[in-house]
Structures are given as C-alpha cells and as structure tokens.
Design a protein around this motif. Structure first.
Motif: not given
Length: 128
Positions: A18, A21-22, A25-26, A114
């Motif tokens: 990932i 940025e991902t 976010r998570r 997720q």
C-alpha cells in the motif's frame, strides 16, 4: 501445490504494497495514538515499514531481515539495534515503552478490517 505463506504475509497487521498515503489514511481512520500496521517499503525493495500513529502524525520505521534471517527495526539514534528471530517477537518488544519509537505499539490495524467494507458494497450492487 500449496503456496507457502511468508512470515510477513501471515501477520494480520501486514497490509502489503500500500502507498504511504493509504497507510496514513488507514491509521487516521483508526484514530488512536499507538495504532500501527506494517506495509512494504516504497523506496527499498524487500524492506518493510512499521508505521505507528502518534499525535496525528504517522511515524515510520524500516524493518529489514539480515542474511541470517533475523529482523531489526531502524529506531531513534543512540538506541542499540536489536535483532529478533521473528517479526511477531519484534512487535511484542515494541509494545513496551522506551524502545526507541515515538509511542509503544498499542492498537493493531489489521488487514481483515480493510477488506470488509469494499466486499459489502460489491455484494449490495450485485443484488440489483
């Protein structure tokens, strides 16, 4: 034939390839200081990143396996480098305070959480 799952792939906190940025976010969605996950490093092939949320910032520590198979994390300068036979042992050690990272690892952000929401949306659309 059954594909052998790597040590990293077997960890529920491993999110694979990932983006940063991902990852941010998570961890932001988890919202608690000490929330953490592991992802593939974007800049160093074969390395991983241990990412932990603290004060709305994501701190990233590179994890690498040496030729002998032991794991180490890059921590704060001046901290002695420690080697671990298994990644889960490294995680257990970093759940304790004063290990050279911003905050102890407190809340695992697992990959299972997720995958649930996109699957639910997909099944809702196919019912129409």
């Amino acid at each position: 034939m059954c594909k052998r799952v790597s040590e990293m792939e077997a960890l529920p906190v491993y999110h694979g390839a990932i983006s940063r940025e991902t990852c941010e976010r998570r961890l932001g969605e988890a919202g608690k200081d000490g929330s953490y996950l592991i992802r593939d490093s974007e800049s160093v092939p074969g390395a991983y990143c241990l990412c932990v949320l603290y004060n709305n910032l994501v701190y990233t520590y590179r994890l690498q396996q040496n030729n002998g198979g032991s794991w180490a994390a890059e921590t704060a300068p001046g901290q002695q480098k420690r080697l671990f036979r298994k990644v889960k042992n490294l995680i257990s050690a970093f759940e304790k305070p004063d290990q050279g990272i911003a905050i102890p690892l407190l809340y695992p952000v697992t990959i299972q959480n997720q995958h649930n929401s996109p699957y639910m949306h997909q099944t809702q659309h196919s019912a129409n």
